[in-house]
Design a protein around this motif. Structure first.
Motif, PDB file in Angstrom:
ATOM      1  N   ALA A 159       0.832  -1.205   0.000  1.00  0.00           N
ATOM      2  CA  ALA A 159       0.000   0.000   0.000  1.00  0.00           C
ATOM      3  C   ALA A 159       0.866   1.254   0.000  1.00  0.00           C
ATOM      4  CB  ALA A 159      -0.929  -0.007   1.213  1.00  0.00           C
ATOM      5  N   GLY A 160       1.922   1.255   0.810  1.00  0.00           N
ATOM      6  CA  GLY A 160       2.810   2.409   0.881  1.00  0.00           C
ATOM      7  C   GLY A 160       3.490   2.687  -0.448  1.00  0.00           C
ATOM      8  N   VAL A 161       3.983   1.630  -1.092  1.00  0.00           N
ATOM      9  CA  VAL A 161       4.686   1.806  -2.372  1.00  0.00           C
ATOM     10  C   VAL A 161       3.726   2.322  -3.441  1.00  0.00           C
ATOM     11  CG1 VAL A 161       5.873   0.596  -4.239  1.00  0.00           C
ATOM     12  CG2 VAL A 161       6.468   0.109  -1.864  1.00  0.00           C
ATOM     13  N   ILE A 162       2.516   1.742  -3.487  1.00  0.00           N
ATOM     14  CA  ILE A 162       1.532   2.192  -4.477  1.00  0.00           C
ATOM     15  C   ILE A 162       1.203   3.671  -4.259  1.00  0.00           C
ATOM     16  CG2 ILE A 162      -0.864   1.953  -5.250  1.00  0.00           C
ATOM     17  CD1 ILE A 162      -0.610  -1.059  -4.694  1.00  0.00           C
ATOM     18  N   ALA A 163       0.986   4.047  -2.990  1.00  0.00           N
ATOM     19  CA  ALA A 163       0.658   5.444  -2.687  1.00  0.00           C
ATOM     20  C   ALA A 163       1.803   6.366  -3.095  1.00  0.00           C
ATOM     21  CB  ALA A 163       0.359   5.594  -1.196  1.00  0.00           C
ATOM     22  N   GLU A 164       3.029   5.941  -2.825  1.00  0.00           N
ATOM     23  CA  GLU A 164       4.192   6.773  -3.160  1.00  0.00           C
ATOM     24  C   GLU A 164       4.326   6.936  -4.667  1.00  0.00           C
ATOM     25  OE1 GLU A 164       7.818   5.564  -1.220  1.00  0.00           O
ATOM     26  OE2 GLU A 164       9.023   6.534  -2.768  1.00  0.00           O
ATOM     27  N   ARG A 165       4.128   5.838  -5.405  1.00  0.00           N
ATOM     28  CA  ARG A 165       4.281   5.882  -6.853  1.00  0.00           C
ATOM     29  C   ARG A 165       3.201   6.717  -7.516  1.00  0.00           C
ATOM     30  NH1 ARG A 165       7.671   1.502  -9.754  1.00  0.00           N
ATOM     31  NH2 ARG A 165       9.436   1.895  -8.397  1.00  0.00           N
ATOM     32  N   SER A 166       1.971   6.684  -6.973  1.00  0.00           N
ATOM     33  CA  SER A 166       0.889   7.414  -7.620  1.00  0.00           C
ATOM     34  C   SER A 166       0.947   8.911  -7.283  1.00  0.00           C
ATOM     35  CB  SER A 166      -0.470   6.842  -7.216  1.00  0.00           C
ATOM     36  OG  SER A 166      -0.594   6.869  -5.812  1.00  0.00           O
ATOM     37  N   SER A 167       1.626   9.270  -6.188  1.00  0.00           N
ATOM     38  CA  SER A 167       1.697  10.695  -5.838  1.00  0.00           C
ATOM     39  C   SER A 167       2.867  11.381  -6.523  1.00  0.00           C
ATOM     40  CB  SER A 167       1.802  10.866  -4.319  1.00  0.00           C
ATOM     41  OG  SER A 167       2.988  10.271  -3.849  1.00  0.00           O
ATOM     42  N   THR A 168       3.908  10.623  -6.884  1.00  0.00           N
ATOM     43  CA  THR A 168       5.035  11.205  -7.611  1.00  0.00           C
ATOM     44  C   THR A 168       5.187  10.482  -8.950  1.00  0.00           C
ATOM     45  OG1 THR A 168       6.454   9.676  -6.424  1.00  0.00           O
ATOM     46  CG2 THR A 168       6.385  11.945  -5.615  1.00  0.00           C
ATOM     47  N   PRO A 169       4.547  11.018 -10.017  1.00  0.00           N
ATOM     48  CA  PRO A 169       4.559  10.345 -11.314  1.00  0.00           C
ATOM     49  C   PRO A 169       5.955  10.346 -11.968  1.00  0.00           C
ATOM     50  CG  PRO A 169       3.473  12.465 -11.501  1.00  0.00           C
ATOM     51  CD  PRO A 169       3.782  12.269 -10.035  1.00  0.00           C
TER      52      PRO A 169
ATOM     53  N   PRO B 217      16.703  -3.893  -6.762  1.00  0.00           N
ATOM     54  CA  PRO B 217      15.934  -3.065  -7.698  1.00  0.00           C
ATOM     55  C   PRO B 217      15.231  -1.917  -6.972  1.00  0.00           C
ATOM     56  CG  PRO B 217      14.954  -5.252  -7.447  1.00  0.00           C
ATOM     57  CD  PRO B 217      16.278  -5.282  -6.756  1.00  0.00           C
ATOM     58  N   GLU B 218      14.933  -0.852  -7.736  1.00  0.00           N
ATOM     59  CA  GLU B 218      14.399   0.385  -7.155  1.00  0.00           C
ATOM     60  C   GLU B 218      13.121   0.159  -6.340  1.00  0.00           C
ATOM     61  OE1 GLU B 218      15.560   3.225  -6.775  1.00  0.00           O
ATOM     62  OE2 GLU B 218      13.746   4.253  -6.081  1.00  0.00           O
ATOM     63  N   ILE B 219      12.213  -0.703  -6.880  1.00  0.00           N
ATOM     64  CA  ILE B 219      10.913  -0.858  -6.207  1.00  0.00           C
ATOM     65  C   ILE B 219      11.084  -1.512  -4.835  1.00  0.00           C
ATOM     66  CG2 ILE B 219      10.369  -3.069  -7.328  1.00  0.00           C
ATOM     67  CD1 ILE B 219       7.417  -1.834  -7.461  1.00  0.00           C
ATOM     68  N   ILE B 220      12.059  -2.429  -4.715  1.00  0.00           N
ATOM     69  CA  ILE B 220      12.318  -3.077  -3.415  1.00  0.00           C
ATOM     70  C   ILE B 220      12.849  -2.030  -2.439  1.00  0.00           C
ATOM     71  CG2 ILE B 220      13.599  -4.871  -2.222  1.00  0.00           C
ATOM     72  CD1 ILE B 220      11.743  -6.135  -4.119  1.00  0.00           C
ATOM     73  N   ASN B 221      13.795  -1.232  -2.923  1.00  0.00           N
ATOM     74  CA  ASN B 221      14.350  -0.181  -2.068  1.00  0.00           C
ATOM     75  C   ASN B 221      13.265   0.773  -1.580  1.00  0.00           C
ATOM     76  OD1 ASN B 221      17.073  -0.576  -1.615  1.00  0.00           O
ATOM     77  ND2 ASN B 221      17.611   0.118  -3.676  1.00  0.00           N
ATOM     78  N   GLN B 222      12.305   1.062  -2.468  1.00  0.00           N
ATOM     79  CA  GLN B 222      11.198   1.927  -2.097  1.00  0.00           C
ATOM     80  C   GLN B 222      10.352   1.284  -0.999  1.00  0.00           C
ATOM     81  OE1 GLN B 222       8.784   2.895  -5.486  1.00  0.00           O
ATOM     82  NE2 GLN B 222       9.422   5.019  -5.448  1.00  0.00           N
ATOM     83  N   GLY B 223      10.144  -0.025  -1.128  1.00  0.00           N
ATOM     84  CA  GLY B 223       9.284  -0.728  -0.177  1.00  0.00           C
ATOM     85  C   GLY B 223       9.913  -0.888   1.192  1.00  0.00           C
ATOM     86  N   LEU B 224      11.245  -0.966   1.245  1.00  0.00           N
ATOM     87  CA  LEU B 224      11.923  -1.272   2.512  1.00  0.00           C
ATOM     88  C   LEU B 224      11.564  -0.308   3.633  1.00  0.00           C
ATOM     89  CD1 LEU B 224      15.504  -2.354   1.393  1.00  0.00           C
ATOM     90  CD2 LEU B 224      13.569  -3.757   2.089  1.00  0.00           C
ATOM     91  N   LYS B 225      11.411   0.983   3.299  1.00  0.00           N
ATOM     92  CA  LYS B 225      11.209   1.937   4.384  1.00  0.00           C
ATOM     93  C   LYS B 225       9.826   1.801   5.022  1.00  0.00           C
ATOM     94  CE  LYS B 225       9.992   5.832   1.350  1.00  0.00           C
ATOM     95  NZ  LYS B 225      10.391   5.186   0.072  1.00  0.00           N
ATOM     96  N   TYR B 226       8.922   1.067   4.349  1.00  0.00           N
ATOM     97  CA  TYR B 226       7.589   0.870   4.932  1.00  0.00           C
ATOM     98  C   TYR B 226       7.546  -0.327   5.877  1.00  0.00           C
ATOM     99  CZ  TYR B 226       6.141   4.273   1.494  1.00  0.00           C
ATOM    100  OH  TYR B 226       6.027   5.421   0.765  1.00  0.00           O
ATOM    101  N   ILE B 227       8.603  -1.149   5.865  1.00  0.00           N
ATOM    102  CA  ILE B 227       8.569  -2.353   6.711  1.00  0.00           C
ATOM    103  C   ILE B 227       8.522  -2.011   8.202  1.00  0.00           C
ATOM    104  CG2 ILE B 227       9.841  -4.418   7.405  1.00  0.00           C
ATOM    105  CD1 ILE B 227      10.670  -4.835   4.560  1.00  0.00           C
ATOM    106  N   PRO B 228       9.422  -1.132   8.721  1.00  0.00           N
ATOM    107  CA  PRO B 228       9.375  -0.894  10.175  1.00  0.00           C
ATOM    108  C   PRO B 228       8.021  -0.388  10.676  1.00  0.00           C
ATOM    109  CG  PRO B 228      11.396  -0.007   9.233  1.00  0.00           C
ATOM    110  CD  PRO B 228      10.545  -0.435   8.085  1.00  0.00           C
TER     111      PRO B 228
END
Lengths: 188, 107
Positions: free
Chosen positions: A178-188, B31-42
């Motif tokens: 959910a966090g990644v999707i929200a981040e990606r959709s807010s910064t195109p 990959p970039e998407i994994i790096n993006q996701g990591l900060k949401y884990i904690p």
């Protein structure tokens, strides 16, 4: 006591003791332990990018001593903006303290366990929850993080009845997605 | 049951999901998407541990009432954490609220 020294995984230990008491087979206990510990793979993935400069002799002890608590403390330290090259010492310090404390308290528990009639009634396990609240609230610094937290919370309630804390793992993944999707959709 | 075998097995399983991941992931570029996701884990992990403990403390269903001491203390702790950003203060006041509320309810 032997289990505390070599396994060092609180939730697995509690569950294993319960299963031993129920007369479960070794295979069942090991599989359960594995599922309960899956979340540590997530922790390790999070910390790993911070540790890519460390030699093997550092990763071994940090891997063994990685717990919920050490993970949370370490992440906070790594998130601070200073460029201290010694943050892994901080992580190790937290880990060693946790381990020592765990052994000490297992011993106290063994000795005192028979003397106290109803240990659960003290509500000491709630101290961990309050601590986590104190750590979580300052982490919520953006809308995607807030969304991730809300999704994780709702999912954890919905999956709470699943065995072996599988719900914790699922809720975390859902929150992250959910966090990644929200981040990606807010910064195109 | 062979206790030594059990201990060894549990050691291998608990250690096996921690160290190899730490060792392998720290050596490669993710990959970039994994790096993006990591900060949401904690935050996601913390919330997933806190929510059932506070809203469903007995494990028998969600209790949305002030007779639920963990919920009451959890709200107080959240307020303290939000206002002060001080973990130690949150623990002290949160536990005090928990014990006080339980004492008021059961006396």
């Amino acid at each position: 006591m032997g289990m505390s020294a070599f396994v060092f995984a609180g939730s697995s230990q509690f569950i294993a003791v319960g299963l031993i008491a129920a007369g479960a087979s070794i295979g069942t206990i090991l599989l359960t332990t594995f599922i309960v510990n899956l979340r540590h793979a997530l922790y390790a993935t999070t910390l790993a990018p911070h540790m890519n400069h460390l030699p093997q002799k550092w990763l071994l002890p940090l891997g063994f001593w990685l717990t919920d608590e050490t993970f949370v403390v370490a992440v906070q330290r790594y998130d601070q903006p200073d460029r201290s090259p010694f943050k892994h010492w901080f992580t190790l310090g937290s880990a060693v303290f946790m381990y020592t404390n765990w052994q000490l308290c297992t011993f106290i528990g063994l000795v005192a366990g028979s003397a106290i009639s109803n240990p659960e009634s003290w509500g000491l396990d709630y101290a961990m929850i309050v601590t986590f609240i104190g750590m979580l609230v300052p982490m919520v610094k953006s809308r995607p993080i807030l969304l991730a937290v809300l999704v994780a919370g709702v999912t954890s309630l919905a999956t709470h009845s699943l065995p072996n804390q599988a719900g914790l793992f699922i809720a975390t993944i859902m929150g992250v997605v959910a966090g990644v999707i929200a981040e990606r959709s807010s910064t195109p | 049951m062979n206790e030594l075998l059990l201990l060894l097995g549990m050691f291998l399983v608990t250690f096996g999901v921690r160290y190899p991941v730490l060792a392998i992931v720290s050596r490669i570029q993710l990959p970039e998407i994994i790096n993006q996701g990591l900060k949401y884990i904690p935050p996601a992990v913390l919330m997933a541990i806190i929510t059932p403990a506070v809203l469903n403390p007995e494990g028998k269903g969600v209790v949305l009432s002030l007779s639920n001491a963990p919920l009451f203390a959890g709200l107080i702790a959240t307020l303290v954490a939000w206002r002060t950003k001080n973990v130690f203060l949150t623990i002290v006041i949160g536990m005090a609220a928990f014990w006080l509320w339980r004492w008021l309810l059961f006396s």
